[in-house]
Write an enzyme that holds these catalytic residues in place. Structure first.
Site, mmCIF file in Angstrom:
data_model
loop_
_atom_site.group_PDB
_atom_site.id
_atom_site.type_symbol
_atom_site.label_atom_id
_atom_site.label_comp_id
_atom_site.label_asym_id
_atom_site.label_seq_id
_atom_site.Cartn_x
_atom_site.Cartn_y
_atom_site.Cartn_z
ATOM 1 N N HIS A 156 60.664 95.631 -67.723
ATOM 2 C CA HIS A 156 60.621 95.881 -66.310
ATOM 3 C C HIS A 156 61.890 96.396 -65.792
ATOM 4 O O HIS A 156 62.935 95.944 -66.498
ATOM 5 C CB HIS A 156 59.896 94.999 -65.582
ATOM 6 C CG HIS A 156 60.546 93.562 -65.359
ATOM 7 N ND1 HIS A 156 60.488 92.393 -66.198
ATOM 8 C CD2 HIS A 156 61.381 93.118 -64.237
ATOM 9 C CE1 HIS A 156 61.468 91.716 -65.643
ATOM 10 N NE2 HIS A 156 61.782 92.098 -64.706
ATOM 11 N N ASP A 160 64.499 96.536 -62.660
ATOM 12 C CA ASP A 160 65.062 95.741 -61.360
ATOM 13 C C ASP A 160 65.417 96.683 -60.408
ATOM 14 O O ASP A 160 66.387 97.530 -60.744
ATOM 15 C CB ASP A 160 65.967 94.525 -61.635
ATOM 16 C CG ASP A 160 65.529 93.432 -62.186
ATOM 17 O OD1 ASP A 160 63.842 93.415 -62.401
ATOM 18 O OD2 ASP A 160 66.217 92.449 -62.590
ATOM 19 N N HIS A 191 65.461 94.147 -54.973
ATOM 20 C CA HIS A 191 65.420 92.878 -55.466
ATOM 21 C C HIS A 191 66.201 91.851 -55.247
ATOM 22 O O HIS A 191 65.723 90.342 -55.109
ATOM 23 C CB HIS A 191 65.334 93.103 -57.186
ATOM 24 C CG HIS A 191 64.830 91.767 -57.779
ATOM 25 N ND1 HIS A 191 63.649 91.024 -57.412
ATOM 26 C CD2 HIS A 191 65.421 91.203 -58.921
ATOM 27 C CE1 HIS A 191 63.786 89.906 -58.336
ATOM 28 N NE2 HIS A 191 64.631 90.090 -59.182
#
Ligand code: MN
Length: 261
Positions: A76, A78, A82
């Site tokens: 994934h 970021d 975040h």
């Protein structure tokens, strides 16, 4: 059109085999581990898949699933939003990041030998300077990937390498991240481990320096990648567009590398 074009050379290279496409993505399964926070904090959901129909009475000619996942599950991306250090930056969420940022060159620092000898290996500015002495300066706008061969270091059911005192996996220290952000202007940092930061980075100063400095400077993170051993130190291009989730803090995605054969 007879004139050779850059995009024509690219597609011809991909079709002819002089440019290989390498998948850096782990398969999403219900067992895929997610990061675990101290119990007082909110927790991320693991991937779940629910069948809607499979050529049966629920849908005679079609198969499909619903799925549930956290923005930070599996391989994934970021986004700066975040982290608190990046919360007020412009274009800081997955839906507003300029799309040209999703395609960028990559520098791969191989520390697999060091990590095999020390699962708590800390990547420092010195390691990057040694790498540059051999491979040249890390260019602005490039990803910096830390190759650890992590999947070979731990057993598959112990990916996070959690012990009583928390997770144990390699990552950069604050000086390394600041060098990448302030002196090299990279686009982000990538890892094969469960997060971009070191397993014990809650105890670093500042805590989780890769999240703090990268996202505070509008940079990105990629984690839970595989196959970094198939990348050259320089010369590959990463294609990594996250899902366009409104105000998303990150997203599972397919990470591809275009690699000269
Ligand atoms: Mn994440």
């Amino acid at each position: 059109m007879t004139e050779p074009s850059i995009l024509g050379a690219l597609t011809a290279g991909m079709a002819g085999g002089t440019i290989k496409t390498v998948d850096l993505t782990a398969t999403l399964t219900p067992e895929y581990p997610v990061i675990e926070l101290p119990p007082e904090f909110g927790q991320a959901a693991q991937f779940q898949k629910k069948e809607i129909s499979r050529y049966d009475e629920r849908g005679p000619a079609w198969y499909w699933n619903d799925f549930t996942l956290n923005e930070h599950t599996g391989t994934h991306f970021d986004a700066p939003i975040h982290w608190i250090s990046g919360k007020d930056l412009p274009n800081n969420a997955v839906d507003t990041i300029p799309p040209q940022h999703f395609i960028a060159p990559v520098c791969v620092v191989d520390v697999s030998k060091e990590v095999a000898a020390d699962q708590d290996f800390i990547l420092t500015r010195g390691h990057l300077e040694n790498w540059e002495a051999e491979h040249g300066r890390i260019p602005a706008g490039a990803w910096l990937f830390m190759r650890s061969d992590w999947a070979k270091v731990v057993s598959p059911d112990n990916f996070k390498n959690e012990r009583e005192d928390g997770a144990h996996h390699p990552g950069p220290d604050a000086g390394c991240v600041r060098f990448l952000v302030e002196e090299r202007d990279v686009i982000g940092f990538g890892s094969e481990c469960v997060g971009t930061d070191h397993g014990q980075a809650f105890h670093f100063d500042p805590p989780l320096p890769c999240h703090f400095y990268m996202h505070g400077a509008g940079k990105y993170g990629l984690q839970c990648m595989i196959n970094l051993d198939l990348l050259p130190p320089t010369g590959a291009v990463i294609v990594a567009p996250p899902l366009k989730i409104e105000e998303g803090s990150g997203s599972p995605l397919r990470v591809l590398a275009l690699v000269p054969a």
